[in-house]
Enzyme design. Structure first.
Site, short mmCIF file in Angstrom:
data_model
loop_
_atom_site.label_atom_id
_atom_site.label_comp_id
_atom_site.label_asym_id
_atom_site.label_seq_id
_atom_site.Cartn_x
_atom_site.Cartn_y
_atom_site.Cartn_z
N SER A 93 0.58 -1.11 0.54
CA SER A 93 0.43 -0.69 -0.23
C SER A 93 0.88 1.44 0.35
CB SER A 93 -1.26 0.23 0.92
OG SER A 93 -0.44 -0.01 2.13
N LYS A 124 -5.95 4.79 8.12
CA LYS A 124 -5.10 5.82 8.07
C LYS A 124 -5.39 6.84 7.42
CE LYS A 124 -2.67 2.09 5.05
NZ LYS A 124 -2.66 1.18 3.51
#
Length: 340
Positions: A234, A279
Site C-alpha cells: 500500500s 490511515k
C-alpha cells in the site's frame, strides 16, 4: 480458613485471565497505525532535499483475542475482519507474513521503476530466482520447502523469469523428479521433489508452490529503501513520490506535510488498499495537510469516498485528493502554491 485456600480462587482467575490473552479467535483486528516520514528511509544517491514531507501510512493488524475483539467492537476506527478475508485458505501465519513482505518488495521495485522512468533515467533488472510464498497442502513441496525459500536453479538450470521457471516444470511428466537448488536463511540446500497434479485442479501439474520473482533493480544513481518489517503493497504511491522528489531539483512537497496511500504498478497506475479509514486517522494525528487517496476511477465505494467520509467525521482540516495515477499526483503537486 488457610491463606492458601483463600488465595486459590484468585490464582485460578488470574491464570484464566492470562490464558485468555493467548487464545485467538478466527478474526483479525485492524486499527490506526502510523504516518511515517519517508525521507529518512529512502536514500537516493546525491538526492535533492525537500522542505516538506512525504509520509506513508499504515494500519496495525493482528489476530484477535477476546479482549481486542470486544475493544474493536466498541471502537469507531477499529475494524474486525474474518480470518478468511485476510489469509487465504490453508495459508499459515508464516506464509501470510512472507506474502506481505514480498508484496512490499514488489511495491518498492515498481515505485523505483515508475519514478526513475518519469525522471528520464534508464532502468534494468537482474533476475535472481523465485521466492516461495505459499505451500499447497497435500502436494510434494509440503514438508520440503518453506515460505521464504529462494529457488535459484532447477536441475542445475538458471532462469530469466518466473514464467520460464513454470514452463520448465510444465514440460515434466507427473511422477518425474526435479532437483531444486535453494537458499534458506542464506544457506544453500538441494531438494528433490516429484511433479504431481493438484488435487483441486487435476489438469494442472507442479510441485505445489506459489511463487514470486526475486529480482534486483539496477539504476544510477542508486537508491535504498529501508522498510524493516513493514509489509504489504500500500505504500507504493508514496514511495514513488519520495524517490522522484529526490531525483529532481524541483521540490514537489512545496513545503507541505503530505501523506497518502495506494498501490503502484510498473506503469504508474494507483490501486486501492485496505484500512483507508484508519490511515486517515493516523495521518491527521501527525498533522498531515494533504492526503492522497486511490480514486478507483470514481467508483461509488472508492477509497477516496471512504477517506472523505472519515475526514468529515473526525473534522480534520487535511485536504483529501483523489488519485488514479502517479502522473496525476505529480501534476497536482507541481501546481500547488508553495507554502509560506
Amino acid at each position: 480458613m488457610s491463606k492458601i485456600f483463600k488465595l486459590r480462587p484468585i490464582v485460578v482467575v488470574a491464570v484464566v485471565f492470562m490464558a485468555s490473552f493467548f487464545y485467538t479467535l478466527p478474526y483479525y483486528v485492524s486499527k490506526p497505525g502510523m504516518a511515517k516520514e519517508l525521507e529518512p528511509i529512502i536514500q537516493v544517491e546525491n538526492g535533492y532535499d525537500e522542505k516538506g514531507t512525504f509520509m506513508l501510512t499504515t494500519v496495525r493488524m493482528g489476530k484477535a483475542n477476546i479482549y481486542s475483539y470486544l475493544i474493536a467492537k466498541a471502537s469507531k476506527y477499529q475494524k474486525i475482519y474474518p480470518e478468511k478475508d485476510i489469509r487465504r485458505e490453508d495459508e499459515t501465519e508464516e506464509e501470510y507474513s512472507t506474502r506481505q513482505l514480498h508484496l512490499m518488495d514488489t511495491s518498492k521495485l515498481n515505485a523505483i521503476e515508475v519514478s526513475y522512468k518519469k525522471a528520464g533515467i534508464p532502468v534494468d533488472y537482474h533476475y535472481k530466482g523465485v521466492y516461495v510464498l505459499n505451500i499447497f497442502p497435500d502436494m510434494p513441496a509440503e514438508g520440503k520447502l518453506l515460505p521464504g525459500d529462494r529457488i535459484i536453479k532447477i536441475d542445475d538450470r538458471s532462469f530469466t523469469s518466473s514464467a520460464s521457471f513454470i514452463d520448465y516444470v510444465n514440460e515434466k511428466q507427473v511422477g518425474d523428479s526435479i532437483t531444486l537448488s535453494i537458499e534458506r536463511n542464506d544457506s544453500p540446500k538441494e531438494v528433490t521433489i516429484t511433479v504431481a497434479t493438484y488435487p483441486q485442479y487435476p489438469s494442472k501439474k507442479g510441485v505445489g508452490i506459489e511463487l514470486v520473482e526475486d529480482k534486483e533493480i539496477i539504476v544510477k544513481p542508486t537508491v535504498k529503501v529501508n522498510t524493516d518489517e513493514i509489509g504489504g503493497p500500500s505504500a507504493g504511491l508514496m514511495f514513488s513520490l519520495e524517490i522522484y522528489n529526490q531525483l529532481t531539483k524541483e521540490d514537489l512537497t512545496q513545503g507541505y506535510e503530505i501523506a497518502g496511500t495506494g498501490t503502484i504498478t510498473a506503469d504508474g497506475n494507483v490501486g486501492p488498499i485496505g484500512g483507508i479509514e484508519q490511515k486517515i486517522v493516523a495521518a491527521d494525528k501527525v498533522g498531515a495537510e494533504i492526503f492522497f487517496a486511490p480514486n478507483e476511477k470514481g467508483e461509488k465505494d472508492s477509497n477516496y469516498n471512504a477517506a472523505v467520509k472519515t475526514a468529515k467525521d473526525i473534522k480534520t482540516k487535511m485536504k483529501i485528493v483523489p488519485i488514479d495515477t502517479f502522473d496525476e499526483a505529480v501534476d497536482y503537486l507541481i501546481n500547488l502554491t508553495p507554502k509560506k
